[in-house]
Motif scaffolding. Structure first.
Motif, PDB file in Angstrom:
ATOM      1  N   LEU A  96       0.830  -1.211   0.000  1.00 28.68           N
ATOM      2  CA  LEU A  96       0.000   0.000   0.000  1.00 28.68           C
ATOM      3  C   LEU A  96       0.865   1.262   0.000  1.00 28.68           C
ATOM      4  CD1 LEU A  96      -2.820  -1.040   2.513  1.00 28.68           C
ATOM      5  CD2 LEU A  96      -2.991  -0.843   0.030  1.00 28.68           C
ATOM      6  N   CYS A 128       0.919   3.879  -3.137  1.00 27.19           N
ATOM      7  CA  CYS A 128       0.366   5.209  -2.862  1.00 27.19           C
ATOM      8  C   CYS A 128       1.442   6.288  -2.937  1.00 27.19           C
ATOM      9  CB  CYS A 128      -0.314   5.224  -1.490  1.00 27.19           C
ATOM     10  SG  CYS A 128      -1.766   4.151  -1.393  1.00 27.19           S
ATOM     11  N   ARG A 135      -5.107  13.531  -5.536  1.00 25.63           N
ATOM     12  CA  ARG A 135      -4.157  12.430  -5.700  1.00 25.63           C
ATOM     13  C   ARG A 135      -2.831  12.663  -4.973  1.00 25.63           C
ATOM     14  NH1 ARG A 135      -5.308   8.923  -9.823  1.00 25.63           N
ATOM     15  NH2 ARG A 135      -3.751   7.643  -8.767  1.00 25.63           N
ATOM     16  N   ASN A 181      -3.587   8.184   1.114  1.00 25.39           N
ATOM     17  CA  ASN A 181      -4.829   7.434   1.346  1.00 25.39           C
ATOM     18  C   ASN A 181      -4.997   6.403   0.234  1.00 25.39           C
ATOM     19  OD1 ASN A 181      -7.405   6.470   1.694  1.00 25.39           O
ATOM     20  ND2 ASN A 181      -8.392   8.479   1.770  1.00 25.39           N
ATOM     21  N   PRO A 182      -4.993   5.106   0.565  1.00 23.67           N
ATOM     22  CA  PRO A 182      -5.107   4.072  -0.477  1.00 23.67           C
ATOM     23  C   PRO A 182      -6.364   4.215  -1.334  1.00 23.67           C
ATOM     24  CG  PRO A 182      -4.456   3.097   1.613  1.00 23.67           C
ATOM     25  CD  PRO A 182      -4.817   4.517   1.904  1.00 23.67           C
ATOM     26  N   LEU A 183      -7.438   4.734  -0.759  1.00 22.18           N
ATOM     27  CA  LEU A 183      -8.677   4.868  -1.519  1.00 22.18           C
ATOM     28  C   LEU A 183      -8.531   5.831  -2.693  1.00 22.18           C
ATOM     29  CD1 LEU A 183     -11.273   4.986   1.413  1.00 22.18           C
ATOM     30  CD2 LEU A 183     -10.618   3.034   0.002  1.00 22.18           C
ATOM     31  N   ARG A 184      -7.549   6.719  -2.613  1.00 18.71           N
ATOM     32  CA  ARG A 184      -7.312   7.679  -3.698  1.00 18.71           C
ATOM     33  C   ARG A 184      -6.572   7.038  -4.874  1.00 18.71           C
ATOM     34  NH1 ARG A 184     -10.132  12.515  -2.919  1.00 18.71           N
ATOM     35  NH2 ARG A 184     -10.017  13.123  -0.728  1.00 18.71           N
ATOM     36  N   HIS A 185      -5.893   5.922  -4.633  1.00 17.61           N
ATOM     37  CA  HIS A 185      -4.985   5.390  -5.642  1.00 17.61           C
ATOM     38  C   HIS A 185      -5.262   3.950  -6.070  1.00 17.61           C
ATOM     39  CE1 HIS A 185      -2.433   8.910  -5.002  1.00 17.61           C
ATOM     40  NE2 HIS A 185      -2.468   8.671  -3.706  1.00 17.61           N
ATOM     41  N   ILE A 186      -5.835   3.136  -5.197  1.00 16.53           N
ATOM     42  CA  ILE A 186      -5.936   1.708  -5.479  1.00 16.53           C
ATOM     43  C   ILE A 186      -7.017   1.413  -6.514  1.00 16.53           C
ATOM     44  CG2 ILE A 186      -6.475  -0.557  -4.486  1.00 16.53           C
ATOM     45  CD1 ILE A 186      -3.731   0.560  -3.761  1.00 16.53           C
ATOM     46  N   ASP A 187      -6.625   0.672  -7.527  1.00 13.88           N
ATOM     47  CA  ASP A 187      -7.576   0.125  -8.490  1.00 13.88           C
ATOM     48  C   ASP A 187      -7.925  -1.282  -8.014  1.00 13.88           C
ATOM     49  OD1 ASP A 187      -8.272  -1.642 -10.828  1.00 13.88           O
ATOM     50  OD2 ASP A 187      -8.173   0.257 -11.881  1.00 13.88           O
ATOM     51  N   PRO A 188      -9.202  -1.560  -7.699  1.00 15.41           N
ATOM     52  CA  PRO A 188      -9.551  -2.861  -7.108  1.00 15.41           C
ATOM     53  C   PRO A 188      -9.096  -4.054  -7.946  1.00 15.41           C
ATOM     54  CG  PRO A 188     -11.396  -1.345  -6.945  1.00 15.41           C
ATOM     55  CD  PRO A 188     -10.373  -0.675  -7.805  1.00 15.41           C
ATOM     56  N   LYS A 233      -4.386   3.233  -9.869  1.00 13.07           N
ATOM     57  CA  LYS A 233      -4.993   4.182 -10.804  1.00 13.07           C
ATOM     58  C   LYS A 233      -3.901   5.110 -11.326  1.00 13.07           C
ATOM     59  CE  LYS A 233      -9.340   4.391  -8.180  1.00 13.07           C
ATOM     60  NZ  LYS A 233     -10.185   5.275  -7.328  1.00 13.07           N
TER      61      LYS A 233
END
Length: 301
Positions: free
Chosen positions: A25, A29, A52, A56-63, A78
């Protein structure tokens, strides 16, 4: 791969996942955030306005990309959007943005390695020391100790190691087994017996983080679009438009996919992993030597 490891040994696979997750992570990130930060400093606020510049992982992680890291051994975050029309110095700024993520990963590798060495140094100072023969140490009935023989210091555990060998083992450069079948493992035979399991887990987190950051830096240097390596090659040598066409990106992605699938089929053909392991080994050799010399210079060992 995580999936095959999970089927073979579920407990070990899940523990390995938990120990790797912080490094994964942070590496992803920080890499993407560095792209966004440097792009903003070079005149393009696009990524900053999208939030960006963040860990925060939610800003960058592509599931899907994140899941693929465990399922097939590679993945992605992302991509950070960059508008080349906003860059003040065009090609030079594109080079800065492209190198930002790679340099950040190398810095994180260094920091992770330093934290590994902090744990090793604490273990060294908490390990009892004896002066005399190895037979004297064995008679003391201590599992792990340092023994000074003829002015040289050795770690006596499951095997007897000099200080260079200890630092090599601590850097993950080798696992050793002698002719009698005795083995030395830095966790089982040094850190865990001296410090306990919690510092041992922290050591593993930092070690995996160092490896992950080297791997991500080397992977992104592959000169295929849309990876950073293509931008570096283009900015320094090819001098083509700053961003590859969609067709070139599809071709580059297809080549990468083919290389990864071929590597999964036959490890001898896994060019990407071979390159990563080569760089990783030489980076760790250099860092291990520097750590040992620094420790000796300031009398930590």
């Amino acid at each position: 791969m995580f999936l095959s490891n999970l089927l073979n040994d579920p407990r070990a696979a899940l523990i390995g996942l938990l120990l790797s997750l912080p490094g994964i992570l942070l590496a992803l990130c920080a890499h993407e955030s560095a792209h966004a930060y440097i792009a903003d400093r070079c005149g393009d606020p696009t990524a900053r306005l999208m939030g960006r510049i963040s860990l925060n992982p939610l800003r960058h992680i592509d599931p899907i990309g994140f899941a693929c890291m465990f399922l097939v051994g590679f993945g992605w975050a992302k991509p950070v959007p960059v508008n080349p029309n906003n860059l003040r110095n065009g090609r030079r700024d594109d080079l800065k943005v492209s190198l930002a993520g790679i340099v950040t990963n190398l810095i994180l590798c260094l920091l992770s390695f330093l934290l590994m060495m902090v744990i090793v140094q604490i273990a060294i100072h908490k390990t009892p020391s004896y002066t005399g023969t190895l037979a004297y140490y064995r008679a003391a009935d201590v599992d792990v100790a340092f023994v000074t023989v003829g002015g040289e210091r050795y770690l006596a555990s499951s095997l007897t190691l000099d200080m260079k060998e200890l630092f090599n083992a601590a850097s993950g450069l080798w696992s050793y087994k002698d002719a009698s079948g005795a083995t030395f493992n830095i966790l089982d035979n040094f850190i865990n017996p001296v410090l306990g399991e919690v510092p041992g887990y922290l050591y593993q987190i930092f070690f995996r983080s160092a490896c992950i950051n080297v791997a991500l830096a080397v992977f992104n240097l592959i000169p295929l679009p849309p990876l950073d390596g293509y931008h570096v090659l283009n900015d320094l040598m090819l001098k083509r438009p700053l961003f590859a066409t969609e067709k070139a990106v599809r071709i580059g992605g297809g080549i990468m996919m083919a290389l990864i699938l071929i590597g999964n089929y036959n490890a001898d053909w896994d060019i990407i992993s071979i390159a990563i392991n080569f760089v990783e080994q030489h980076v760790f050799i250099g860092l291990s030597s520097l750590a040992r010399l620094f420790s000796a210079a300031v009398h930590l060992i």
